[in-house]
Scaffold this motif. Structure first.
Motif, PDB file in Angstrom:
ATOM      1  N   GLU A  11      -4.874  11.091   4.244  1.00 22.71           N
ATOM      2  CA  GLU A  11      -3.440  11.023   4.517  1.00 22.71           C
ATOM      3  C   GLU A  11      -3.212  10.781   5.996  1.00 22.71           C
ATOM      4  N   VAL A  12      -1.982  10.383   6.319  1.00 27.81           N
ATOM      5  CA  VAL A  12      -1.585  10.228   7.713  1.00 27.81           C
ATOM      6  C   VAL A  12      -0.877  11.504   8.135  1.00 27.81           C
ATOM      7  N   VAL A  13      -1.380  12.165   9.160  1.00 29.45           N
ATOM      8  CA  VAL A  13      -0.709  13.316   9.748  1.00 29.45           C
ATOM      9  C   VAL A  13       0.195  12.747  10.844  1.00 29.45           C
ATOM     10  N   ALA A  14       1.493  12.755  10.599  1.00 28.28           N
ATOM     11  CA  ALA A  14       2.447  12.108  11.497  1.00 28.28           C
ATOM     12  C   ALA A  14       2.736  12.971  12.711  1.00 28.28           C
ATOM     13  N   ASP A  15       2.708  12.345  13.867  1.00 30.96           N
ATOM     14  CA  ASP A  15       3.165  12.989  15.099  1.00 30.96           C
ATOM     15  C   ASP A  15       4.667  12.781  15.257  1.00 30.96           C
ATOM     16  N   SER A  16       5.138  11.607  14.824  1.00 29.11           N
ATOM     17  CA  SER A  16       6.570  11.320  14.879  1.00 29.11           C
ATOM     18  C   SER A  16       6.951  10.378  13.748  1.00 29.11           C
ATOM     19  N   VAL A  17       8.186  10.517  13.315  1.00 24.26           N
ATOM     20  CA  VAL A  17       8.769   9.630  12.311  1.00 24.26           C
ATOM     21  C   VAL A  17      10.067   9.112  12.888  1.00 24.26           C
ATOM     22  N   GLN A  18      10.183   7.796  12.940  1.00 24.28           N
ATOM     23  CA  GLN A  18      11.396   7.157  13.438  1.00 24.28           C
ATOM     24  C   GLN A  18      12.231   6.702  12.254  1.00 24.28           C
ATOM     25  N   GLY A  49      13.666   5.211  -0.502  1.00 25.98           N
ATOM     26  CA  GLY A  49      14.112   3.896  -0.071  1.00 25.98           C
ATOM     27  C   GLY A  49      14.413   3.785   1.404  1.00 25.98           C
ATOM     28  N   SER A  50      14.442   4.894   2.142  1.00 27.19           N
ATOM     29  CA  SER A  50      14.724   4.857   3.577  1.00 27.19           C
ATOM     30  C   SER A  50      13.604   4.133   4.319  1.00 27.19           C
ATOM     31  N   LEU A  51      13.993   3.305   5.284  1.00 21.92           N
ATOM     32  CA  LEU A  51      13.027   2.615   6.125  1.00 21.92           C
ATOM     33  C   LEU A  51      12.635   3.546   7.269  1.00 21.92           C
ATOM     34  N   ALA A  52      11.336   3.746   7.446  1.00 19.58           N
ATOM     35  CA  ALA A  52      10.855   4.678   8.462  1.00 19.58           C
ATOM     36  C   ALA A  52       9.630   4.125   9.158  1.00 19.58           C
ATOM     37  N   GLY A  53       9.493   4.486  10.422  1.00 19.51           N
ATOM     38  CA  GLY A  53       8.288   4.191  11.186  1.00 19.51           C
ATOM     39  C   GLY A  53       7.530   5.492  11.395  1.00 19.51           C
ATOM     40  N   VAL A  54       6.243   5.453  11.182  1.00 15.30           N
ATOM     41  CA  VAL A  54       5.405   6.656  11.286  1.00 15.30           C
ATOM     42  C   VAL A  54       4.307   6.393  12.303  1.00 15.30           C
ATOM     43  N   GLU A  55       4.133   7.327  13.214  1.00 14.10           N
ATOM     44  CA  GLU A  55       3.024   7.270  14.154  1.00 14.10           C
ATOM     45  C   GLU A  55       2.236   8.560  14.003  1.00 14.10           C
ATOM     46  N   ASP A  64       0.861  -1.173   0.000  1.00 14.36           N
ATOM     47  CA  ASP A  64       0.000   0.000   0.000  1.00 14.36           C
ATOM     48  C   ASP A  64       0.896   1.221   0.000  1.00 14.36           C
ATOM     49  N   PHE A  65       0.508   2.240  -0.732  1.00 14.18           N
ATOM     50  CA  PHE A  65       1.272   3.480  -0.833  1.00 14.18           C
ATOM     51  C   PHE A  65       0.480   4.557  -0.095  1.00 14.18           C
ATOM     52  N   ILE A  66       1.011   4.946   1.068  1.00 11.81           N
ATOM     53  CA  ILE A  66       0.260   5.792   1.993  1.00 11.81           C
ATOM     54  C   ILE A  66       0.891   7.176   2.054  1.00 11.81           C
ATOM     55  N   ASN A  67       0.089   8.189   1.750  1.00 13.26           N
ATOM     56  CA  ASN A  67       0.559   9.570   1.808  1.00 13.26           C
ATOM     57  C   ASN A  67       0.649  10.020   3.258  1.00 13.26           C
ATOM     58  N   CYS A  68       1.763  10.668   3.596  1.00 17.33           N
ATOM     59  CA  CYS A  68       2.005  11.142   4.952  1.00 17.33           C
ATOM     60  C   CYS A  68       2.412  12.612   4.910  1.00 17.33           C
ATOM     61  N   VAL A  69       2.104  13.319   5.979  1.00 18.76           N
ATOM     62  CA  VAL A  69       2.496  14.718   6.127  1.00 18.76           C
ATOM     63  C   VAL A  69       2.970  14.920   7.564  1.00 18.76           C
ATOM     64  N   ILE A  70       4.017  15.714   7.735  1.00 18.61           N
ATOM     65  CA  ILE A  70       4.524  16.029   9.064  1.00 18.61           C
ATOM     66  C   ILE A  70       4.873  17.511   9.102  1.00 18.61           C
ATOM     67  N   TRP A  71       4.726  18.130  10.253  1.00 18.31           N
ATOM     68  CA  TRP A  71       4.855  19.576  10.394  1.00 18.31           C
ATOM     69  C   TRP A  71       6.032  19.975  11.276  1.00 18.31           C
ATOM     70  N   ARG A  72       6.441  21.224  11.141  1.00 14.02           N
ATOM     71  CA  ARG A  72       7.410  21.943  11.982  1.00 14.02           C
ATOM     72  C   ARG A  72       8.810  21.326  11.942  1.00 14.02           C
ATOM     73  N   LYS A  73       9.512  21.311  13.047  1.00 11.84           N
ATOM     74  CA  LYS A  73      10.900  20.851  13.086  1.00 11.84           C
ATOM     75  C   LYS A  73      11.054  19.388  12.641  1.00 11.84           C
ATOM     76  N   PRO A  74      10.153  18.482  13.063  1.00 11.27           N
ATOM     77  CA  PRO A  74      10.273  17.120  12.554  1.00 11.27           C
ATOM     78  C   PRO A  74      10.176  17.032  11.026  1.00 11.27           C
ATOM     79  N   ALA A  75       9.430  17.956  10.409  1.00 13.03           N
ATOM     80  CA  ALA A  75       9.346  17.975   8.944  1.00 13.03           C
ATOM     81  C   ALA A  75      10.710  18.294   8.339  1.00 13.03           C
ATOM     82  N   GLU A  76      11.417  19.252   8.921  1.00  9.80           N
ATOM     83  CA  GLU A  76      12.750  19.585   8.430  1.00  9.80           C
ATOM     84  C   GLU A  76      13.708  18.413   8.619  1.00  9.80           C
ATOM     85  N   ASN A  77      13.588  17.714   9.749  1.00  9.19           N
ATOM     86  CA  ASN A  77      14.443  16.558  10.000  1.00  9.19           C
ATOM     87  C   ASN A  77      14.170  15.431   9.010  1.00  9.19           C
ATOM     88  N   VAL A  78      12.906  15.187   8.720  1.00 11.93           N
ATOM     89  CA  VAL A  78      12.553  14.167   7.733  1.00 11.93           C
ATOM     90  C   VAL A  78      13.163  14.527   6.385  1.00 11.93           C
TER      91      VAL A  78
END
Length: 160
Positions: free
Chosen positions: A94-101, A68-74, A47-61
């Motif tokens: 879409e998934v609005v991410a609180d955190s991305v590992q 190809g990077s393996l990531a966990g999204v909550e 499944d191809f799932i669209n995700c969005v993340i905001w603020r400083k974590p967005a810059e880090n992502v």
């Protein structure tokens, strides 16, 4: 009511970082998540799932993850709609991410990610200054150091 999502997958392309007119960072990316079963013809699907993340974590992502990077999204599922330029109503889920590992070391197999949400964990131990007290350990502090002799333990001392 509960709206929580936890995903693990690989990015299908580099994250897209943008800034709102007020200067808030937002990153969009798509995560390919393998299904736990095969189709009738034996192929694994994803499944191809669209995700969005905001603020400083967005810059880090955007800085630490690549295609190809393996990531966990909550985060949480969000649905919205808008009217496009042709006047049609477009619905987006879409998934609005609180955190991305970041689930891989930065240089594993040419894929770039970090060891934590902010990609700094891998360098943490390398950048720490040693504690002088730890460097002055005497060898006799460790009862097993340099011991090539067998340790005398009776069967009564063993917990099993």
């Amino acid at each position: 009511m509960i709206n929580r999502v936890v995903l693990v997958g690989r990015l299908t392309k580099d994250p897209e970082l943008k800034y709102t007119p007020t200067g808030v960072a937002v990153a969009n990316f798509t995560l390919a998540v393998n299904r736990p079963f095969s189709s009738q013809d034996g192929n694994r699907e994803a499944d191809f799932i669209n995700c969005v993340i905001w603020r400083k974590p967005a810059e880090n992502v955007a800085n630490f993850l690549r295609k190809g990077s393996l990531a966990g999204v909550e985060g949480r599922i969000n649905t919205r709609n808008y009217e496009n330029q042709e006047g049609r109503r477009v619905y987006v889920t879409e998934v609005v991410a609180d955190s991305v590992q970041f689930l891989e070391p930065r240089n594993s197999g040419g894929q770039q990610s970090g060891g934590s949400s902010y990609g700094e964990e891998n360098n943490y131990n390398q950048n720490r200054k040693p504690n002088n007290n730890q460097n002055n350990n005497r060898q006799d502090d460790d009862p097993f150091a340099g011991g090539s002799q067998p340790i005398d333990i009776s069967d009564d001392d063993l917990p099993f």
